[in-house]
Design a protein around this motif. Sequence first.
Motif, PDB file in Angstrom:
ATOM      1  N   THR A 481     -15.904  27.132  18.275  1.00 37.14           N
ATOM      2  CA  THR A 481     -17.266  27.667  18.254  1.00 37.14           C
ATOM      3  C   THR A 481     -17.339  29.177  18.377  1.00 37.14           C
ATOM      4  N   ALA A 482     -16.414  29.798  19.099  1.00 40.20           N
ATOM      5  CA  ALA A 482     -16.564  31.206  19.476  1.00 40.20           C
ATOM      6  C   ALA A 482     -15.842  32.153  18.524  1.00 40.20           C
ATOM      7  N   ASP A 483     -16.498  33.282  18.247  1.00 39.83           N
ATOM      8  CA  ASP A 483     -15.859  34.395  17.547  1.00 39.83           C
ATOM      9  C   ASP A 483     -15.148  35.315  18.531  1.00 39.83           C
ATOM     10  N   ARG A 484     -15.701  35.373  19.736  1.00 41.68           N
ATOM     11  CA  ARG A 484     -15.235  36.312  20.751  1.00 41.68           C
ATOM     12  C   ARG A 484     -15.178  35.568  22.092  1.00 41.68           C
ATOM     13  N   VAL A 485     -14.222  35.930  22.937  1.00 40.69           N
ATOM     14  CA  VAL A 485     -14.114  35.327  24.262  1.00 40.69           C
ATOM     15  C   VAL A 485     -14.106  36.432  25.310  1.00 40.69           C
ATOM     16  N   ALA A 489     -13.433  37.107  36.230  1.00 38.42           N
ATOM     17  CA  ALA A 489     -12.715  36.720  37.445  1.00 38.42           C
ATOM     18  C   ALA A 489     -13.260  37.552  38.590  1.00 38.42           C
ATOM     19  N   ASP A 490     -13.694  36.880  39.644  1.00 38.30           N
ATOM     20  CA  ASP A 490     -14.198  37.554  40.838  1.00 38.30           C
ATOM     21  C   ASP A 490     -15.282  38.573  40.520  1.00 38.30           C
ATOM     22  N   GLY A 491     -16.166  38.228  39.577  1.00 44.69           N
ATOM     23  CA  GLY A 491     -17.296  39.084  39.257  1.00 44.69           C
ATOM     24  C   GLY A 491     -17.029  40.170  38.252  1.00 44.69           C
ATOM     25  N   ASP A 492     -15.784  40.311  37.802  1.00 47.18           N
ATOM     26  CA  ASP A 492     -15.421  41.341  36.831  1.00 47.18           C
ATOM     27  C   ASP A 492     -15.050  40.703  35.493  1.00 47.18           C
ATOM     28  N   ILE A 493     -15.185  41.474  34.412  1.00 46.82           N
ATOM     29  CA  ILE A 493     -14.651  41.065  33.115  1.00 46.82           C
ATOM     30  C   ILE A 493     -13.207  41.520  33.040  1.00 46.82           C
ATOM     31  N   VAL A 494     -12.297  40.558  32.861  1.00 47.39           N
ATOM     32  CA  VAL A 494     -10.869  40.879  32.847  1.00 47.39           C
ATOM     33  C   VAL A 494     -10.258  40.771  31.461  1.00 47.39           C
ATOM     34  N   ALA A 495     -10.973  40.169  30.512  1.00 50.76           N
ATOM     35  CA  ALA A 495     -10.486  40.081  29.137  1.00 50.76           C
ATOM     36  C   ALA A 495     -11.686  39.993  28.215  1.00 50.76           C
ATOM     37  N   ASP A 496     -11.592  40.636  27.063  1.00 54.30           N
ATOM     38  CA  ASP A 496     -12.687  40.647  26.090  1.00 54.30           C
ATOM     39  C   ASP A 496     -12.077  40.945  24.732  1.00 54.30           C
ATOM     40  N   GLY A 497     -12.161  39.973  23.822  1.00 56.19           N
ATOM     41  CA  GLY A 497     -11.579  40.199  22.516  1.00 56.19           C
ATOM     42  C   GLY A 497     -11.807  39.029  21.580  1.00 56.19           C
ATOM     43  N   PRO A 498     -11.222  39.096  20.368  1.00 52.79           N
ATOM     44  CA  PRO A 498     -11.365  37.991  19.416  1.00 52.79           C
ATOM     45  C   PRO A 498     -10.869  36.682  20.011  1.00 52.79           C
ATOM     46  N   ALA A 499     -11.545  35.598  19.685  1.00 53.70           N
ATOM     47  CA  ALA A 499     -11.216  34.310  20.285  1.00 53.70           C
ATOM     48  C   ALA A 499      -9.745  33.924  20.114  1.00 53.70           C
ATOM     49  N   ALA A 501      -7.045  35.671  19.874  1.00 57.54           N
ATOM     50  CA  ALA A 501      -6.159  36.482  20.707  1.00 57.54           C
ATOM     51  C   ALA A 501      -6.290  36.118  22.183  1.00 57.54           C
ATOM     52  N   VAL A 502      -7.523  35.981  22.671  1.00 60.50           N
ATOM     53  CA  VAL A 502      -7.733  35.715  24.097  1.00 60.50           C
ATOM     54  C   VAL A 502      -7.331  34.285  24.453  1.00 60.50           C
ATOM     55  N   LEU A 503      -7.672  33.336  23.588  1.00 56.62           N
ATOM     56  CA  LEU A 503      -7.398  31.931  23.899  1.00 56.62           C
ATOM     57  C   LEU A 503      -5.913  31.606  23.915  1.00 56.62           C
ATOM     58  N   THR A 504      -5.115  32.332  23.155  1.00 61.57           N
ATOM     59  CA  THR A 504      -3.676  32.054  23.114  1.00 61.57           C
ATOM     60  C   THR A 504      -2.879  32.971  24.038  1.00 61.57           C
ATOM     61  N   ALA A 505      -3.558  33.882  24.740  1.00 62.54           N
ATOM     62  CA  ALA A 505      -2.851  34.817  25.615  1.00 62.54           C
ATOM     63  C   ALA A 505      -2.411  34.152  26.912  1.00 62.54           C
ATOM     64  N   SER A 506      -3.050  33.033  27.277  1.00 58.90           N
ATOM     65  CA  SER A 506      -2.729  32.358  28.530  1.00 58.90           C
ATOM     66  C   SER A 506      -2.682  30.857  28.300  1.00 58.90           C
ATOM     67  N   PRO A 507      -1.710  30.154  28.888  1.00 53.73           N
ATOM     68  CA  PRO A 507      -1.664  28.694  28.757  1.00 53.73           C
ATOM     69  C   PRO A 507      -2.917  28.019  29.315  1.00 53.73           C
ATOM     70  N   THR A 508      -3.588  28.675  30.260  1.00 53.99           N
ATOM     71  CA  THR A 508      -4.781  28.084  30.864  1.00 53.99           C
ATOM     72  C   THR A 508      -5.870  27.861  29.834  1.00 53.99           C
ATOM     73  N   PHE A 509      -6.051  28.809  28.913  1.00 53.51           N
ATOM     74  CA  PHE A 509      -7.141  28.747  27.954  1.00 53.51           C
ATOM     75  C   PHE A 509      -6.701  28.289  26.564  1.00 53.51           C
ATOM     76  N   ALA A 510      -5.428  28.066  26.350  1.00 52.34           N
ATOM     77  CA  ALA A 510      -4.957  27.689  25.020  1.00 52.34           C
ATOM     78  C   ALA A 510      -5.383  26.258  24.687  1.00 52.34           C
ATOM     79  N   PRO A 511      -5.895  26.024  23.471  1.00 51.55           N
ATOM     80  CA  PRO A 511      -6.251  24.661  23.057  1.00 51.55           C
ATOM     81  C   PRO A 511      -5.004  23.831  22.772  1.00 51.55           C
TER      82      PRO A 511
END
Length: 539
Positions: A481-485, A489-499, A501-511
């Motif tokens: 669904t997303a173009d951008r993610v 974390a703790d009230g701050d934005i820690v990552a912002d970029g194309p979906a 790139a961001v989704l595959t940068a961490s195993p936590t968010f990878a589909p």
Amino acid sequence: MIGFEHVSVTYDAAARAVLRDVHLRIDEGELCLVVGHTGSGKSTFLAAINGLVPHFTGGTLAGRVTVAGRDTANHPPREYADLVGVVGQDPAAGFVTDTVEEELAYSMEQLALPGDVMRTRVEETLDLLGLADLRHRSVHELSGGQQQRVAIGAALTPHPRVLVLDEPTSALDPTGAEDVLAAITRLVHDLGVTVIIAEHRLERVIPYADRLIYLPGDGTVHSGAPAALLAESSVAPPVIHLGRLAGWSPLPLSVRDARRHAPALRERLPAVPTGPHRPDHSRPEVALAARGIIVRHGQVIAVRGVDLTLRRGEVTALMGRNGSGKSSLLWALQGSGRRDGGTVAVGDSDPGKVSAAQARKLVGLVPQNATDLLYLDTVDAELGQADRDGATPGTARGLLDAIAPGIDGARHPRDLSAGQQLALVLAIQLAVTPGVLLLDEPTRGLDYQAKAALTRTLDDLAAQGRAVVVATHDVEFATTTADRVVVMADGDIVADGPAPAVLTASPTFAPQIAKILAPLPYLTLGQVRAALADGEAAA
């Protein structure tokens, strides 16, 4: 442990039975996963286990349901308090105390357990579910995911022999969901607790299930091994669909199992997907600009000086662990929530400094519980009120028919399925044509088909030039669904970029598809299907 003997359930004025001649047995120490499309009868099946059907819900129950020998026809739900723990789809609706610690102790108090036993179990549960830091917090000040963990903990403290969970991970971030499921699995393996889970995010739960109970929607119930039933089921996670597409046998139920099959499939795929993972509707125009947003809830700083720019035609997924500040940020952007610092500009207007009616025309917001915005007796009444709030008569009805056609205007909004309620609230919010639309956990209670329909709706809104933000823990939904993610974390934005790139940068968010096919950069089943089709055509 649990027996269904030729059970049928029919509600008053219903055209057919929700459950029809169900006959099965669930043994002690089993973890059973109940699956089916929205409205197929899963919640009715669960509610029959402790007598909520028919003692609380009404309707007619034929046949016999027993739990540890107790017949639900002869024992009301209160007489199962020591035996069956239940967590419903809306955890907050079941809270009866003020603080986390009190909520965990409440059910034990009703069973008159000794004080030292209660104290020990509360401490164990706080540690088990990661709630120790929240023990003195008000349950109504917690995030949706934190409330869900508290509700699960409150069901666990009496040490029930049966645990019934309806969408237990729907509001949990990926890590929190894994922790909760690991805790539940320990109860099954170490204590022999029987667990029945109804869940739409099958990718999270299937690896833990001993048995699958599939409701196709015609009133029947099919029970068997997960791999066998999922081979034909219309409800399945990405790993199952990938296994079907690739012809794997037996079908893998987890990423680990699928990785063993993956090398041969990777050899058939080009190094780069043949097309983009989503259509591009983005435009250069800024729809909303937020600078230095600060939100405090008492001593807790929920949002810490966040800057965020939203552009027209872009769908943004707002992600992060429970309690990271996502909901607080959305409400601050819309203008109805707290904002202790910073500015929000939609054109020349600040949604927080205009009337509520004007703010709705600038920024629409669908909260975590969509029913919070539904307060009239019929669908038509809700749609009519939406038109009177600033739209041409018939606008809201047209929007609803475009999103979810066929909803009877005479029905009560609370009687609709979760997907239909979400569609109704979307139509109400969109009637006044806001340029920015914010959705907070919109996929709770939605099956895969309903989520695909929501994706199409959001794509249409983006194509019209609206900026869309979806706060979600649903990684698979964000992927399609997303173009951008944007990750908080703790009230701050820690990552912002194309979906991608961001989704595959961490195993936590990878589909799942990305985990299975890594290092190839594939995210969705559609990309794999297209690549295989191109390869066959070239051959």
